[in-house]
Design an enzyme around this catalytic site. Structure first.
Site, PDB file in Angstrom:
ATOM      1  N   ASN A 134      24.661  60.937   9.489  1.00 31.52           N
ATOM      2  CA  ASN A 134      24.894  61.336   8.096  1.00 31.52           C
ATOM      3  C   ASN A 134      23.805  60.852   7.145  1.00 31.52           C
ATOM      4  O   ASN A 134      23.412  61.560   6.223  1.00 31.52           O
ATOM      5  CB  ASN A 134      26.277  60.894   7.623  1.00 31.52           C
ATOM      6  CG  ASN A 134      26.442  59.393   7.612  1.00 31.52           C
ATOM      7  OD1 ASN A 134      25.963  58.688   8.505  1.00 31.52           O
ATOM      8  ND2 ASN A 134      27.138  58.883   6.612  1.00 31.52           N
ATOM      9  N   SER A 159      21.956  59.231  16.834  1.00 28.68           N
ATOM     10  CA  SER A 159      22.951  60.274  17.041  1.00 28.68           C
ATOM     11  C   SER A 159      22.333  61.478  17.751  1.00 28.68           C
ATOM     12  O   SER A 159      21.164  61.816  17.540  1.00 28.68           O
ATOM     13  CB  SER A 159      23.523  60.719  15.692  1.00 28.68           C
ATOM     14  OG  SER A 159      24.222  61.939  15.805  1.00 28.68           O
ATOM     15  N   GLU A 231      29.642  48.829  11.080  1.00 31.01           N
ATOM     16  CA  GLU A 231      29.936  49.467   9.800  1.00 31.01           C
ATOM     17  C   GLU A 231      30.621  50.787  10.109  1.00 31.01           C
ATOM     18  O   GLU A 231      30.009  51.730  10.612  1.00 31.01           O
ATOM     19  CB  GLU A 231      28.670  49.717   8.979  1.00 31.01           C
ATOM     20  CG  GLU A 231      29.009  50.117   7.537  1.00 31.01           C
ATOM     21  CD  GLU A 231      28.082  51.150   6.953  1.00 31.01           C
ATOM     22  OE1 GLU A 231      28.588  52.162   6.412  1.00 31.01           O
ATOM     23  OE2 GLU A 231      26.866  50.949   7.027  1.00 31.01           O
ATOM     24  N   CYS A 265      29.947  57.282   4.187  1.00 31.07           N
ATOM     25  CA  CYS A 265      30.995  56.292   4.417  1.00 31.07           C
ATOM     26  C   CYS A 265      31.388  55.586   3.128  1.00 31.07           C
ATOM     27  O   CYS A 265      32.511  55.105   2.997  1.00 31.07           O
ATOM     28  CB  CYS A 265      30.559  55.281   5.472  1.00 31.07           C
ATOM     29  SG  CYS A 265      28.950  54.545   5.179  1.00 31.07           S
TER      30      CYS A 265
END
Length: 462
Positions: A134, A159, A231, A265
């Site tokens: 993200n 990722s 996190e 987030c």
């Protein structure tokens, strides 16, 4: 047949990256390089490590256009915004370079006649960074740069949605002269990622991602007695007090909810507004939200790109539909955003009222352009609802009264508490969370503590 990583762009559903996964036979050499390089890397003075890392950062910034386009094509954030992530990467890296000498200096203790006593900070060894899609640069830099400055070597597993970010980062650092083995990347399947976490050469794991992913990291590392930084999720709240500057609160919170298509987030997912401002806040928020442009993120006019994949968009649509079925109202007419269609990763922003905490949008992470708004009668009610969450990454209050903000912040369970801003990370402050948001901390001088180990020296003169 060798397994492969395949990245599908959310822009148009086309394959844009195909790479082989690392094999079990290849892992030992990768780990051996990291371990062998660490000894030589740590023997260099901090000034030399800083110079090489700084050169790597400069080289990466010089590649800004290429990096920004790669981010957009891989995960869908509009191209008008992705160069800013390169700038953010550089700002965080340079701050951690600036404070490295202070943060890594030995801890001095009170003098004692006849003795020399101090605590030295030594590198852990090999750090494994597992980064998400993200914010593919900002999440990675938090551990990579301070780990390298502290004398560790780093293996980056990025990722599968953003593998090019790892490759471009590595290329920049190698071209800047960072020695072989000091900073490596790996494309790994879930099973090979577990093997990396379990490898005896790895001394610390930094993971940013889902709660389930965090559990996997903890379970895999269990019994190894190594540090893990996690996190994880969030559904961050904001409170608009009666004394808030309304225009600023609306502008800041709408952006905090919808930037990056809500895939943050620490993005704002819940807004609690003092009853006296509630009607005006909602009216202005609706008007501002209607100005967004959903579409092809390669086009300069687009302000909301697709979600990362079709399944993600469908999951967020389901959360909105469930809230509406339970009595919420979506004040945004999806027909204003013709590019947002079912069967695609493109989604219209949703602004929900008449919500309650029995709805998923108000009590769990919703990684999309959705925000719920509730009126509250006073500070106590706002604090109660802000704390009614399994997460605690950041929280915000909008007020002109700083003393009141501090009182509220002292009562809110969160890692970072903001006044009159949100969805932001200051590298001078520890980035951390409570509850299901995870454990550990990155950035600031405290971040260095997690990437080093203390060694006490107790020297007696005779």
């Amino acid at each position: 047949m060798k397994q492969e990583l395949i990245t599908i762009s959310p822009i148009d559903g086309r394959e844009i990256v195909r790479r082989p996964y690392v094999t079990e036979a290849e892992l030992p050499a990768l780990l051996a390089r990291a371990k062998a390089a660490q000894r030589a890397w740590n023997s260099r003075p901090l000034s030399e490590r800083k110079a090489l890392i700084g050169a790597g950062v400069d080289r990466f910034v010089a590649m800004k256009d290429e990096v920004a386009e790669a981010i957009t094509r891989q995960m869908g954030r509009p191209l008008r915004y992705t160069p800013g992530e390169v700038d953010g990467f550089a700002a965080r890296a340079r701050h951690m370079m600036e404070i490295a000498e202070e943060a890594l200096a030995p801890v001095q203790v009170a003098p004692q006649a006849g003795f020399t006593r101090y605590i030295k900070r030594e590198p852990i060894g090999v750090v494994l960074t597992i980064a998400p899609w993200n914010y593919p640069l900002l999440t990675a830099v938090n551990s990579i740069v301070p780990a390298l400055l502290a004398g560790n070597t780093v293996i980056l597993k990025h990722s599968e949605q953003t593998p090019l970010c790892a490759e471009l980062m590595h290329r920049a650092f190698v071209e800047a002269g960072v020695p072989e083995g000091v900073f490596q990347f790996v494309h790994a399947s879930h099973e090979m990622t577990r093997r990396l976490i379990a490898a005896p050469e790895v001394g610390y794991v930094s993971f940013t991602g889902s709660v389930n992913g965090g559990r996997m990291v903890e379970q895999t590392a269990a019994g190894r007695f190594i540090g893990v930084g996690l996190e994880l999720g969030g559904n961050d709240p904001a409170y608009v007090r009666a004394d808030a500057k309304l225009d600023h609160a609306v502008e800041t919170l709408v952006d905090g909810a919808f930037f990056n298509s809500g895939q943050s987030c620490c993005g704002i997912q819940r807004i609690y507004v003092a009853q006296s401002l509630y009607g005006a806040f909602v009216e202005q928020a609706v008007a501002l939200t209607q100005q967004y442009v959903v579409g092809d993120p390669m086009q300069k006019e687009t302000t909301l790109g697709p979600l990362v994949r079709l399944s993600a968009a469908d999951g967020v649509r389901k959360i909105v539909d469930d809230a509406v079925a339970r009595g919420a109202r979506n004040l945004i007419d999806a027909s204003l955003f013709p590019a947002a269609r079912a069967g695609t990763a493109y989604m219209a922003p949703a602004l929900l009222v008449d919500v309650d905490h029995g709805m998923t949008v108000m009590n769990d992470e919703c990684f999309g352009p959705v925000v719920g708004i509730m009126p509250v009668k006073d500070d106590d009610e706002a604090i109660r609802w802000m704390n009614d969450s399994p997460y605690g990454l950041s929280a915000a209050v909008f007020t002109r009264d700083q003393e009141a903000a501090v009182r509220i912040g002292d009562r809110v369970a969160t890692g970072t508490f903001f006044m009159n801003r949100c969805d932001y990370l200051d590298p001078a402050l520890a980035w951390t969370g409570v509850k299901n948001t995870g454990r550990g901390a990155s950035l600031s001088v405290i971040g260095y503590e997690h990437l080093t180990q203390p060694k006490s020296f107790h020297l007696r003169a005779l």
